[in-house]
Structure formats: C-alpha cells, structure tokens
Design a protein around this motif. Structure first.
Motif, mmCIF file in Angstrom:
data_model
loop_
_atom_site.group_PDB
_atom_site.id
_atom_site.type_symbol
_atom_site.label_atom_id
_atom_site.label_comp_id
_atom_site.label_asym_id
_atom_site.label_seq_id
_atom_site.Cartn_x
_atom_site.Cartn_y
_atom_site.Cartn_z
ATOM 1 N N ALA A 24 0.842 -1.319 0.109
ATOM 2 C CA ALA A 24 -0.090 0.149 0.150
ATOM 3 C C ALA A 24 0.520 1.190 0.208
ATOM 4 O O ALA A 24 1.044 2.260 -0.195
ATOM 5 C CB ALA A 24 -0.960 0.248 0.829
ATOM 6 N N TYR A 25 1.974 1.494 0.164
ATOM 7 C CA TYR A 25 3.178 2.221 0.806
ATOM 8 C C TYR A 25 3.098 2.751 -0.240
ATOM 9 O O TYR A 25 3.800 3.120 -1.330
ATOM 10 C CB TYR A 25 4.029 1.866 2.131
ATOM 11 N N LEU A 26 4.080 0.935 -0.781
ATOM 12 C CA LEU A 26 4.909 1.586 -2.201
ATOM 13 C C LEU A 26 3.378 2.166 -3.486
ATOM 14 O O LEU A 26 3.991 2.762 -4.283
ATOM 15 C CB LEU A 26 5.052 0.644 -2.803
ATOM 16 N N LEU A 27 2.641 1.569 -3.882
ATOM 17 C CA LEU A 27 1.338 2.267 -4.043
ATOM 18 C C LEU A 27 1.165 3.657 -3.846
ATOM 19 O O LEU A 27 1.046 4.068 -5.078
ATOM 20 C CB LEU A 27 -0.184 0.957 -4.138
ATOM 21 N N ARG A 28 0.952 4.251 -3.125
ATOM 22 C CA ARG A 28 1.224 5.609 -3.726
ATOM 23 C C ARG A 28 2.211 5.945 -3.688
ATOM 24 O O ARG A 28 2.399 7.667 -4.723
ATOM 25 C CB ARG A 28 0.608 6.164 -1.204
ATOM 26 N N ILE A 29 3.530 5.916 -2.882
ATOM 27 C CA ILE A 29 4.716 6.601 -4.231
ATOM 28 C C ILE A 29 4.438 6.553 -4.999
ATOM 29 O O ILE A 29 4.680 7.408 -6.503
ATOM 30 C CB ILE A 29 5.932 5.801 -3.015
ATOM 31 N N GLY A 30 4.211 5.247 -5.943
ATOM 32 C CA GLY A 30 3.998 5.209 -7.260
ATOM 33 C C GLY A 30 2.692 6.407 -8.361
ATOM 34 O O GLY A 30 2.811 6.899 -9.514
ATOM 35 N N ALA A 31 1.828 6.288 -7.735
ATOM 36 C CA ALA A 31 0.672 7.121 -7.930
ATOM 37 C C ALA A 31 1.134 8.658 -7.700
ATOM 38 O O ALA A 31 0.961 8.788 -8.992
ATOM 39 C CB ALA A 31 -0.490 6.929 -6.778
ATOM 40 N N PHE A 32 1.813 9.082 -6.802
ATOM 41 C CA PHE A 32 2.565 10.681 -7.399
ATOM 42 C C PHE A 32 3.266 10.201 -7.455
ATOM 43 O O PHE A 32 3.441 11.409 -8.489
ATOM 44 C CB PHE A 32 3.146 10.820 -5.274
ATOM 45 N N GLN A 118 3.259 10.469 7.253
ATOM 46 C CA GLN A 118 3.726 9.490 5.843
ATOM 47 C C GLN A 118 3.077 9.717 4.631
ATOM 48 O O GLN A 118 3.462 8.973 3.930
ATOM 49 C CB GLN A 118 3.257 8.225 7.333
ATOM 50 N N TRP A 119 1.705 10.413 4.500
ATOM 51 C CA TRP A 119 1.320 9.707 3.403
ATOM 52 C C TRP A 119 1.894 11.123 2.428
ATOM 53 O O TRP A 119 2.219 11.252 1.323
ATOM 54 C CB TRP A 119 -0.405 10.801 3.500
ATOM 55 N N VAL A 120 2.317 12.602 3.514
ATOM 56 C CA VAL A 120 3.794 13.629 2.607
ATOM 57 C C VAL A 120 4.752 12.945 2.305
ATOM 58 O O VAL A 120 4.964 13.569 1.571
ATOM 59 C CB VAL A 120 3.168 14.508 3.415
ATOM 60 N N GLU A 159 6.787 4.352 6.462
ATOM 61 C CA GLU A 159 5.887 2.481 6.297
ATOM 62 C C GLU A 159 5.977 2.479 8.001
ATOM 63 O O GLU A 159 6.232 2.646 8.757
ATOM 64 C CB GLU A 159 7.381 1.559 6.055
ATOM 65 N N PRO A 160 3.994 2.549 8.118
ATOM 66 C CA PRO A 160 3.868 2.878 9.118
ATOM 67 C C PRO A 160 3.346 1.854 10.482
ATOM 68 O O PRO A 160 3.444 1.200 11.513
ATOM 69 C CB PRO A 160 2.140 2.886 8.829
ATOM 70 N N TRP A 177 8.890 13.404 13.855
ATOM 71 C CA TRP A 177 9.365 14.598 13.863
ATOM 72 C C TRP A 177 10.357 14.926 13.388
ATOM 73 O O TRP A 177 11.072 15.847 13.235
ATOM 74 C CB TRP A 177 9.642 14.195 16.301
ATOM 75 N N LEU A 178 11.630 14.045 13.291
ATOM 76 C CA LEU A 178 12.769 14.041 12.902
ATOM 77 C C LEU A 178 12.969 14.332 11.586
ATOM 78 O O LEU A 178 13.347 15.091 10.663
ATOM 79 C CB LEU A 178 13.789 13.334 13.799
ATOM 80 N N SER A 179 11.980 13.926 10.858
ATOM 81 C CA SER A 179 11.911 13.637 9.722
ATOM 82 C C SER A 179 10.627 14.962 8.943
ATOM 83 O O SER A 179 10.821 15.931 8.001
ATOM 84 C CB SER A 179 10.987 13.254 9.055
ATOM 85 N N ALA A 180 9.901 15.722 9.881
ATOM 86 C CA ALA A 180 9.238 16.268 9.818
ATOM 87 C C ALA A 180 9.929 18.255 9.742
ATOM 88 O O ALA A 180 9.824 18.791 8.716
ATOM 89 C CB ALA A 180 8.168 17.256 10.227
#
Length: 293
Positions: A24-32, A118-120, A159-160, A177-180
C-alpha cells in the motif's frame, strides 16, 4: 501486530524496506510519482513549444547544448518543468511539515500527525523519483544524488507497520518529528523557486523581488543550518543511548551525517547568494546590466 522478523531485519529498517515492503505504501509512492511525471512532461512540452518572444519562452532553456538565442525549436522546457514540480512539492511538504510539527508539539490531540506525515512522505518520494528520472538523468547529476539520499533517509519513516517505529527507536512519533522538522527546509524552496521565475519574467526591478529575496535570505539559512543542528543536539543525540540499546546506533550515525551534509551544502549555497553583497541579492538586475546577478 507487527510481523515476526529476524534480528538483522529488526535492527535495520532500510533492509526491512527491501525485504518486507508494504504494497500500500509503495502504491501511494508510485501514484504520486506518476502524477509528478505527468506534470513534468506537460510543462516541458508546453514550454518547449512556446512561440518565439512569448512569455513562456522566457522560462525555456537551451536544448542539447544549443546556445542562448537559438531558434524556438532548439529550446527546452526541462528547467521550467523541474521548477514547477519543485514548487508544488515544496508548498505541500512545507505546509505538511509545519502542521505535523505543531501537532506533535501540542501532544497530537487528533492522533493524525503520523498518518498525515506518512502520506506527505509518499508524496515527496513520488516527486523525488519523477524529478530524478526526468530531470536529473538529463541535466544535473547532483539531483540524482540528492533525491536518492532523501528517499533512502526518509522512506522507512513512511512505512507504518514496523519501519517508522524502528527509525524512532520504538517511538514512531520521534521518527516523524525528526523527519518533519527536517522538511522545514522546503519553506525556503518556495521562495527560491519564485525567485527563479522572477529572474526570467522581470524586465526591471520590482518591490516583490526584494520582498521574496528577503524571505529567501531569512528562511534559507534558518530552516537549513541552525534547524538541522538543533534537530541533532536536542532531538536525536539525547536518545543515542536508547538507539544503542536497541541495536540501532547506526541510525544515529546516518542521520547525523545526513543533517551535517545538508547544513554544509546549504551554507555554501547561502554564501553564493550573499557573496557579492546584500544589494545584489535584494535588487533585481536585468540580464546584461552592470549589476547583473
């Protein structure tokens, strides 16, 4: 609960992302990635086909080694395309980063900060993949290196199931926090892209050029240099013992190197902005003038 994993996978979220990817995570990345690729190609073609003397031709660039002043057919829209995509990416990720950090700061009362971020991150990786493939491979090799590094550094946090928790030494919110906070650097990218378009569209100085440049000169060093160091000193290094206890000390080293390199690169670029004086950075000079930047 999380799937049972061997010790070597549990201690390496980057390896986990390869051996146990989340569809599901890879699918979101692929769509974007597909969406950004479509936007990139559309802008490239639109600018490349612009008539001579038109406004769009002002943002075109020489194609395949052609010199400035060549006929319209020799013009390219690659630079315009990468800047348009960069603007969209910067705007969305900057707003997402500020919102996420604010939510975490006040205790995340809605509980949505990890999910939203994670969506961002999926959105951001989609941009990096598309821009690296369509621009980096054809124009600037450093884009490939930068985008690849960013994907590697942030991918597990999006990756949740397991990756996010591992990146935060058991605390997904810490990883978020570290990422954002690191993505606050995209605030300055907004002004950087606006400046790119202003340089190509303006024919004389405008107060809006000064305002935008001033915003750039403030946000660029602030969000990329002291912020990067603050992340390490106040958020990451104090938790080094916990990372080491869980066999994740390599993540502290990797994140430290990432933010230090980012701060050094940003320091160099900021120096190039102000090296010829603040007046040159704040006042637009048309091409060919004695004050041309």
């Amino acid at each position: 609960g999380p799937p049972s994993l061997p010790w070597w996978a549990m201690e390496n979220p980057f390896w986990l992302a390869l051996t146990a990817p989340q569809p599901a995570y890879l699918l979101r990345i692929g769509a974007f990635s597909a969406a950004f690729a479509g936007l990139f190609v559309a802008v490239d073609r639109l600018v490349s086909a612009a008539a001579s003397g038109s406004a769009l031709q002002a943002v075109s660039s020489p194609r395949g080694g052609a010199k400035d002043g060549a006929k319209t057919s020799a013009r390219s829209g690659l630079s315009a395309a990468t800047n348009v995509c960069s603007a969209v990416h910067a705007l969305v990720t900057a707003v997402g980063a500020v919102w996420t950090v604010w939510q975490l700061w006040i205790g995340d009362p809605s509980g949505l900060a990890p999910t939203v971020w994670q969506w961002v991150l999926a959105f951001s990786q989609g941009y990096f993949i598309a821009d690296a493939g369509l621009y980096g491979t054809r124009r600037e090799a450093w884009v490939l290196m930068h985008h690849s590094w960013m994907i590697v550094a942030h991918h597990p946090i999006g990756e949740p199931l397991v990756g996010c928790g591992l990146m935060g030494a058991g605390d997904c919110s810490l990883a978020i926090w570290l990422s954002a906070t690191g993505y606050w650097a995209e605030i300055s990218t907004i002004f950087l892209v606006i400046r790119w378009f202003q340089i190509r569209f303006l024919r004389k100085h405008s107060v809006w050029y000064t305002i935008n440049s001033a915003c750039l000169l403030v946000t660029y060093p602030l969000t990329r240099i002291p912020t990067a160091l603050a992340i390490l000193v106040f958020s990451l290094w104090p938790r080094s013992a916990e990372y080491e206890r869980q066999g994740l000390s390599s993540l502290v080293t990797f994140t430290t190197v990432t933010y230090i390199v980012m701060a050094l690169m940003s320091s160099f670029y900021f120096y190039t902005l102000v090296s010829r004086g603040l007046s040159r950075a704040l006042v637009f000079a048309p091409a060919g003038s004695s004050k041309e930047q």
